[in-house]
Design a protein around this motif. Structure first.
Motif, PDB file in Angstrom:
ATOM      1  N   LEU A  27      43.021  62.105   2.139  1.00 44.43           N
ATOM      2  CA  LEU A  27      42.551  60.902   2.826  1.00 44.43           C
ATOM      3  C   LEU A  27      43.657  59.849   2.889  1.00 44.43           C
ATOM      4  CD1 LEU A  27      40.333  59.191   4.123  1.00 44.43           C
ATOM      5  CD2 LEU A  27      39.600  58.554   1.805  1.00 44.43           C
ATOM      6  N   GLY A  28      44.313  59.648   1.762  1.00 49.00           N
ATOM      7  CA  GLY A  28      45.425  58.696   1.730  1.00 49.00           C
ATOM      8  C   GLY A  28      46.554  59.115   2.653  1.00 49.00           C
ATOM      9  N   GLY A  29      46.839  60.420   2.695  1.00 52.29           N
ATOM     10  CA  GLY A  29      47.883  60.927   3.577  1.00 52.29           C
ATOM     11  C   GLY A  29      47.583  60.652   5.040  1.00 52.29           C
ATOM     12  N   ALA A  30      46.322  60.787   5.410  1.00 54.11           N
ATOM     13  CA  ALA A  30      45.930  60.489   6.795  1.00 54.11           C
ATOM     14  C   ALA A  30      46.153  59.011   7.107  1.00 54.11           C
ATOM     15  CB  ALA A  30      44.465  60.866   7.015  1.00 54.11           C
ATOM     16  N   ILE A  31      45.802  58.156   6.178  1.00 53.68           N
ATOM     17  CA  ILE A  31      45.995  56.716   6.368  1.00 53.68           C
ATOM     18  C   ILE A  31      47.486  56.385   6.457  1.00 53.68           C
ATOM     19  CG2 ILE A  31      45.719  54.440   5.284  1.00 53.68           C
ATOM     20  CD1 ILE A  31      43.058  55.600   4.076  1.00 53.68           C
ATOM     21  N   GLY A  32      48.270  56.952   5.542  1.00 57.04           N
ATOM     22  CA  GLY A  32      49.710  56.696   5.545  1.00 57.04           C
ATOM     23  C   GLY A  32      50.389  57.219   6.798  1.00 57.04           C
ATOM     24  N   SER A  33      49.984  58.381   7.259  1.00 56.06           N
ATOM     25  CA  SER A  33      50.570  58.944   8.477  1.00 56.06           C
ATOM     26  C   SER A  33      50.230  58.099   9.692  1.00 56.06           C
ATOM     27  CB  SER A  33      50.075  60.374   8.694  1.00 56.06           C
ATOM     28  OG  SER A  33      50.524  61.209   7.657  1.00 56.06           O
ATOM     29  N   ALA A  34      49.003  57.616   9.755  1.00 56.39           N
ATOM     30  CA  ALA A  34      48.613  56.730  10.861  1.00 56.39           C
ATOM     31  C   ALA A  34      49.400  55.422  10.804  1.00 56.39           C
ATOM     32  CB  ALA A  34      47.111  56.457  10.805  1.00 56.39           C
ATOM     33  N   ALA A  35      49.627  54.917   9.602  1.00 56.70           N
ATOM     34  CA  ALA A  35      50.422  53.701   9.449  1.00 56.70           C
ATOM     35  C   ALA A  35      51.858  53.940   9.889  1.00 56.70           C
ATOM     36  CB  ALA A  35      50.375  53.209   8.003  1.00 56.70           C
ATOM     37  N   ARG A  36      52.397  55.090   9.537  1.00 55.64           N
ATOM     38  CA  ARG A  36      53.769  55.410   9.952  1.00 55.64           C
ATOM     39  C   ARG A  36      53.866  55.484  11.464  1.00 55.64           C
ATOM     40  NH1 ARG A  36      58.310  58.613   7.465  1.00 55.64           N
ATOM     41  NH2 ARG A  36      59.757  58.806   9.188  1.00 55.64           N
ATOM     42  N   TYR A  37      52.899  56.119  12.098  1.00 51.20           N
ATOM     43  CA  TYR A  37      52.880  56.212  13.556  1.00 51.20           C
ATOM     44  C   TYR A  37      52.831  54.815  14.177  1.00 51.20           C
ATOM     45  CZ  TYR A  37      51.344  57.060  18.292  1.00 51.20           C
ATOM     46  OH  TYR A  37      51.254  57.059  19.658  1.00 51.20           O
ATOM     47  N   THR A  38      52.019  53.952  13.604  1.00 54.82           N
ATOM     48  CA  THR A  38      51.905  52.579  14.098  1.00 54.82           C
ATOM     49  C   THR A  38      53.245  51.853  13.999  1.00 54.82           C
ATOM     50  OG1 THR A  38      49.572  52.522  13.465  1.00 54.82           O
ATOM     51  CG2 THR A  38      50.663  50.402  13.804  1.00 54.82           C
ATOM     52  N   VAL A  39      53.926  52.003  12.869  1.00 58.85           N
ATOM     53  CA  VAL A  39      55.248  51.390  12.698  1.00 58.85           C
ATOM     54  C   VAL A  39      56.234  51.989  13.698  1.00 58.85           C
ATOM     55  CG1 VAL A  39      57.228  51.150  11.133  1.00 58.85           C
ATOM     56  CG2 VAL A  39      54.914  50.744  10.290  1.00 58.85           C
ATOM     57  N   ASN A  40      56.173  53.296  13.931  1.00 64.41           N
ATOM     58  CA  ASN A  40      57.065  53.942  14.896  1.00 64.41           C
ATOM     59  C   ASN A  40      56.892  53.347  16.290  1.00 64.41           C
ATOM     60  OD1 ASN A  40      58.117  55.642  12.948  1.00 64.41           O
ATOM     61  ND2 ASN A  40      56.942  57.417  13.594  1.00 64.41           N
ATOM     62  N   VAL A  41      55.651  53.195  16.719  1.00 66.92           N
ATOM     63  CA  VAL A  41      55.375  52.643  18.046  1.00 66.92           C
ATOM     64  C   VAL A  41      55.840  51.192  18.114  1.00 66.92           C
ATOM     65  CG1 VAL A  41      53.534  51.987  19.651  1.00 66.92           C
ATOM     66  CG2 VAL A  41      53.482  54.236  18.528  1.00 66.92           C
ATOM     67  N   TRP A  42      55.477  50.413  17.112  1.00 62.25           N
ATOM     68  CA  TRP A  42      55.857  48.995  17.078  1.00 62.25           C
ATOM     69  C   TRP A  42      57.376  48.843  17.075  1.00 62.25           C
ATOM     70  CZ3 TRP A  42      58.644  46.499  13.223  1.00 62.25           C
ATOM     71  CH2 TRP A  42      58.738  45.123  13.362  1.00 62.25           C
ATOM     72  N   SER A  43      58.038  49.601  16.233  1.00 61.93           N
ATOM     73  CA  SER A  43      59.491  49.514  16.108  1.00 61.93           C
ATOM     74  C   SER A  43      60.182  49.894  17.412  1.00 61.93           C
ATOM     75  CB  SER A  43      59.969  50.425  14.971  1.00 61.93           C
ATOM     76  OG  SER A  43      61.358  50.400  14.872  1.00 61.93           O
ATOM     77  N   GLY A  44      59.700  50.928  18.056  1.00 59.60           N
ATOM     78  CA  GLY A  44      60.274  51.335  19.337  1.00 59.60           C
ATOM     79  C   GLY A  44      60.156  50.254  20.386  1.00 59.60           C
ATOM     80  N   ARG A  45      59.033  49.569  20.391  1.00 59.99           N
ATOM     81  CA  ARG A  45      58.818  48.481  21.359  1.00 59.99           C
ATOM     82  C   ARG A  45      59.673  47.259  21.027  1.00 59.99           C
ATOM     83  NH1 ARG A  45      52.323  49.129  21.573  1.00 59.99           N
ATOM     84  NH2 ARG A  45      52.291  50.910  22.976  1.00 59.99           N
ATOM     85  N   MET A  46      59.818  46.981  19.737  1.00 60.03           N
ATOM     86  CA  MET A  46      60.550  45.787  19.306  1.00 60.03           C
ATOM     87  C   MET A  46      62.061  45.965  19.379  1.00 60.03           C
ATOM     88  SD  MET A  46      58.433  43.375  18.589  1.00 60.03           S
ATOM     89  CE  MET A  46      59.475  42.248  17.690  1.00 60.03           C
ATOM     90  N   PHE A  47      62.554  47.125  18.940  1.00 60.17           N
ATOM     91  CA  PHE A  47      63.992  47.300  18.752  1.00 60.17           C
ATOM     92  C   PHE A  47      64.600  48.410  19.605  1.00 60.17           C
ATOM     93  CE2 PHE A  47      62.182  45.986  14.580  1.00 60.17           C
ATOM     94  CZ  PHE A  47      62.652  44.678  14.597  1.00 60.17           C
ATOM     95  N   GLY A  48      63.782  49.151  20.300  1.00 58.65           N
ATOM     96  CA  GLY A  48      64.297  50.275  21.073  1.00 58.65           C
ATOM     97  C   GLY A  48      64.390  51.520  20.211  1.00 58.65           C
TER      98      GLY A  48
END
Length: 127
Positions: free
Chosen positions: A9-30
């Motif tokens: 369960l924690g892994g699913a939450i952490g993976s979703a958080a990582r994906y969110t950071v990936n999307v955000w980071s790509g939009r913010m910094f390229g």
């Protein structure tokens, strides 16, 4: 609930958080530089350090909670945090040579393994 389910369960939450950071980071910094990976590694390591120290000194948590937060959420977010914590524990136990060897081996062997895996697939596909 068994510990392994808490970790999952924690892994699913952490993976979703990582994906969110990936999307955000790509939009913010390229995406020309791996900002997302750098961000999750540094943030995950900071949280791992703070969280494990809080659990050791202030929080009275059981094995399930500890596994859910560290192996689960942070492990899903970034395994670099687990590597860093292992390194820190070796240093704190005054096993500096072991810590250095662990760090060098982890980075060098992991990089070799990535290239080996890439080359294996390229070889199999090319033949």
């Amino acid at each position: 609930m068994p510990v392994v389910l808490w970790v999952a369960l924690g892994g699913a939450i952490g993976s979703a958080a990582r994906y969110t950071v990936n999307v955000w980071s790509g939009r913010m910094f390229g995406t020309e530089f791996p900002w997302a990976t750098l961000t999750v590694n540094v943030l995950g390591c900071f949280i791992m350090g703070a969280l494990t120290e809080m659990m050791a000194l202030k929080l009275n948590v059981g094995q399930e909670t500890r596994a859910f937060l560290t192996t689960g959420i942070l492990g899903g977010f970034t395994t670099f945090s687990a590597f860093s914590l292992d390194f820190a524990y070796l240093v704190e136990r005054k096993q500096v040579m072991a810590a250095g060897g662990y760090a060098i081996a982890s980075v060098v062997i992991s990089l070799i393994a990535v290239f080996a895996g890439m080359n294996l697939v390229r070889t199999l596909i090319a033949s």
